[in-house]
Design an enzyme around this catalytic site. Sequence first.
Site, mmCIF file in Angstrom:
data_model
loop_
_atom_site.group_PDB
_atom_site.id
_atom_site.type_symbol
_atom_site.label_atom_id
_atom_site.label_comp_id
_atom_site.label_asym_id
_atom_site.label_seq_id
_atom_site.Cartn_x
_atom_site.Cartn_y
_atom_site.Cartn_z
ATOM 1 N N HIS A 84 1.636 -6.124 -9.497
ATOM 2 C CA HIS A 84 0.448 -6.654 -10.190
ATOM 3 C C HIS A 84 0.143 -5.864 -11.469
ATOM 4 O O HIS A 84 -1.023 -5.653 -11.812
ATOM 5 C CB HIS A 84 -0.788 -6.628 -9.284
ATOM 6 N N ASN A 128 -5.055 -13.302 -3.363
ATOM 7 C CA ASN A 128 -4.042 -13.950 -4.185
ATOM 8 C C ASN A 128 -4.403 -15.423 -4.394
ATOM 9 O O ASN A 128 -5.322 -15.934 -3.756
ATOM 10 C CB ASN A 128 -2.671 -13.873 -3.505
ATOM 11 N N HIS A 148 -9.100 -1.956 -3.405
ATOM 12 C CA HIS A 148 -8.574 -1.461 -2.131
ATOM 13 C C HIS A 148 -9.138 -2.336 -1.007
ATOM 14 O O HIS A 148 -10.364 -2.402 -0.855
ATOM 15 C CB HIS A 148 -8.998 0.001 -1.955
HETATM 16 C C1 HEM Z 1 -2.008 -4.587 -5.934
HETATM 17 C C2 HEM Z 1 0.417 -3.022 -2.101
HETATM 18 C C3 HEM Z 1 -0.012 -7.302 0.005
HETATM 19 C C4 HEM Z 1 -3.070 -8.576 -3.456
HETATM 20 C C5 HEM Z 1 -1.265 -3.818 -5.109
HETATM 21 C C6 HEM Z 1 -0.826 -2.496 -5.401
HETATM 22 C C7 HEM Z 1 -0.145 -2.065 -4.322
HETATM 23 C C8 HEM Z 1 -0.149 -3.094 -3.345
HETATM 24 C C9 HEM Z 1 0.526 -0.715 -4.138
HETATM 25 C C10 HEM Z 1 -1.103 -1.735 -6.680
HETATM 26 C C11 HEM Z 1 -2.512 -1.225 -6.609
HETATM 27 C C12 HEM Z 1 -2.918 -0.321 -7.739
HETATM 28 O O1 HEM Z 1 -2.076 0.316 -8.385
HETATM 29 O O2 HEM Z 1 -4.139 -0.211 -7.971
HETATM 30 C C13 HEM Z 1 0.481 -4.042 -1.199
HETATM 31 C C14 HEM Z 1 1.098 -3.949 0.093
HETATM 32 C C15 HEM Z 1 1.006 -5.174 0.668
HETATM 33 C C16 HEM Z 1 0.302 -6.013 -0.253
HETATM 34 C C17 HEM Z 1 1.739 -2.708 0.673
HETATM 35 C C18 HEM Z 1 1.500 -5.646 1.997
HETATM 36 C C19 HEM Z 1 1.724 -4.836 2.968
HETATM 37 C C20 HEM Z 1 -0.914 -8.002 -0.710
HETATM 38 C C21 HEM Z 1 -1.518 -9.228 -0.295
HETATM 39 C C22 HEM Z 1 -2.383 -9.573 -1.271
HETATM 40 C C23 HEM Z 1 -2.327 -8.572 -2.300
HETATM 41 C C24 HEM Z 1 -1.246 -9.955 1.023
HETATM 42 C C25 HEM Z 1 -3.283 -10.745 -1.314
HETATM 43 C C26 HEM Z 1 -4.022 -11.082 -0.295
HETATM 44 C C27 HEM Z 1 -3.009 -7.619 -4.420
HETATM 45 C C28 HEM Z 1 -3.695 -7.723 -5.685
HETATM 46 C C29 HEM Z 1 -3.381 -6.575 -6.398
HETATM 47 C C30 HEM Z 1 -2.515 -5.792 -5.560
HETATM 48 C C31 HEM Z 1 -4.585 -8.842 -6.139
HETATM 49 C C32 HEM Z 1 -3.816 -6.252 -7.803
HETATM 50 C C33 HEM Z 1 -5.160 -5.588 -7.802
HETATM 51 C C34 HEM Z 1 -5.608 -5.352 -9.216
HETATM 52 O O3 HEM Z 1 -5.855 -6.345 -9.922
HETATM 53 O O4 HEM Z 1 -5.696 -4.180 -9.624
HETATM 54 N N1 HEM Z 1 -0.827 -4.170 -3.857
HETATM 55 N N2 HEM Z 1 0.006 -5.291 -1.381
HETATM 56 N N3 HEM Z 1 -1.438 -7.625 -1.931
HETATM 57 N N4 HEM Z 1 -2.320 -6.444 -4.374
HETATM 58 FE FE1 HEM Z 1 -1.200 -5.865 -2.859
#
Ligand code: HEM
Length: 544
Positions: free
Chosen positions: A75, A156, A347
Amino acid sequence: DAREHLSEDSKQEQLHEMREDHMGEYLTTDQGVRVNHTDDSLKAGERGPTLMEDFHFREKMTQFDHESIPERVVHARGTGAHGYYQPYEDPDLGEYDDISELTKAKFLTDPDRKTPVFTRFSTVVGSRGSSDTVRDVRGFATKFYTEEGNYDLVGNNMPIFFIHDAIKFPDLIHAVKPEPKSSTPQAATAHDTFWDFASLTPEITHMLMWVLSDRALPRAYRMMQGFGVHTFRFINEEGDSRFVKFHWLPKYGTHSLVWDETTKLWGKASDFNRAGLYNAIESGNYPEWELGIQIVEEDDADQFDFDLLDPTKIIPEEDVPVRRIGKLVLNETVDNFFAETEQVAFHPGNVVPGIDFTNDPLLQGRLFSYQDTQLNRFGSANWDEVPINRPLAKRHTNQRAGFMRQTINKGRTSYSPNSLEDDYPREATEEEGGYVHHAEKVKGKKIRSRSESFRNHFSQAKLFWNSMSDPEKQHLVEAAHFELGNVENREVRERVIYEIFNNVDHEFAVRAAEGIGVEPPDEPGTHHPDHDKSSPALSQENTV
Ligand code: HEM
């Protein structure tokens, strides 16, 4: 409760204290010394070397050298805006429900509260400078600065996910991101590693259908749905728990680009979605969503033919209608993209009383991942002190140090329990707003395995295919031609057709196969026309 009542503008007022407009009379150094000359460095003679003592040069260059921070590991490419959330006012209209029976989260139930929010939209795979209109999932993350503390709904634009269990997330992302040797392709699912992983991971099937559909090509962020994906819990004043799914429903409706438009926009307007959000807000056409919820009573959790903890499944709206409970309005662009949009840290573990987790194994792993990655991104545990992440709720923590600590915590002590200081902050009871985790009963052996109930991989994918109009089906087939057509490995292409697509729908598998040089399957189900090549990974899995 002595909490201050927040207004819609409270976050803006808090941010205002940190804003500088760079319009002072004189240019100064970081130390406030007026700068006399900023175009030439201090030299030993007109043609001589630059001198170390040129503090203005050194400061200017050091600041510049350190301007970048690591981009998000996923992202990375995104854009954000401020706004507010307000529960619907008139539950008596019958049109909208009063949900105070369901959750004690006041920002969701008190129509007099307008809670300030910050929302960030994103693509998942591409790097910070990649194009907006690629085929990808879109992030839809909202931080609610509530009176009870920050709540993040990190969702999402698709209601399901690729995998069941967080431990597979690094594999999924390594498969979809550029290959380590060549660092290609950028921001595309159209390559061998992604489809290899997909062909060996049947739980991905439902999500593949969404990713191949026009949902992966949103026309505008304001024309996109959002989903919390996981089943969460609502907890009411009595401590009763119910399951809840979150939906964002755009007022502008859900609209997509077509593939031909997206590919032209990559070249001609790679900021298409970012600029679209910015321009809509700046011109006063504020993007708006309704928050929808699906509620399932704990006792009814077993009535479905899938597991509510399985994030690759939706709860069909025919079975559990979506209730619309409030609206999100984005009405303010950021002043500084880096300070706000880049430094915002979401988070899924940021919850307030009234909202709790379930044992969805994907959600459980996410609860670890976000703070961990943010330690890497910010290099310090104090990212919550950055203005965009600061809660509006009053904080009295025992934190006191760490890189770049900004709060000057006064007093002799910073621990609990504590008898040396009068009125030292004490723990709050549940009635006083203390967060109490839902006392779910758990019992089991420590094992690495997955519930049998997660094994139905194809039925909702089929439901999705069957729900499509003919043009939508055609787009999906064409997407499969492009994506799989770029896969060089023939066995991968065959495995996707014979073991994944042909278990979704035979006609779909045949039409997809015809465009990519794979012999079309002659009957439905896992089947190889020329030889029996069922992969080891799949033979362990139930194929429906
Ligand atoms: C961002 C991990 C599943 C939605 C991120 C980031 C990580 C991460 C490491 C970067 C965060 C940052 O640097 O601030 C994971 C892991 C997942 C997972 C380990 C599954 C085990 C999902 C799912 C969704 C999701 C299922 C939606 C429901 C998002 C969104 C961001 C994000 C929207 C961006 C947040 C922003 O705009 O700063 N995710 N994610 N992720 N994740 Fe996940």
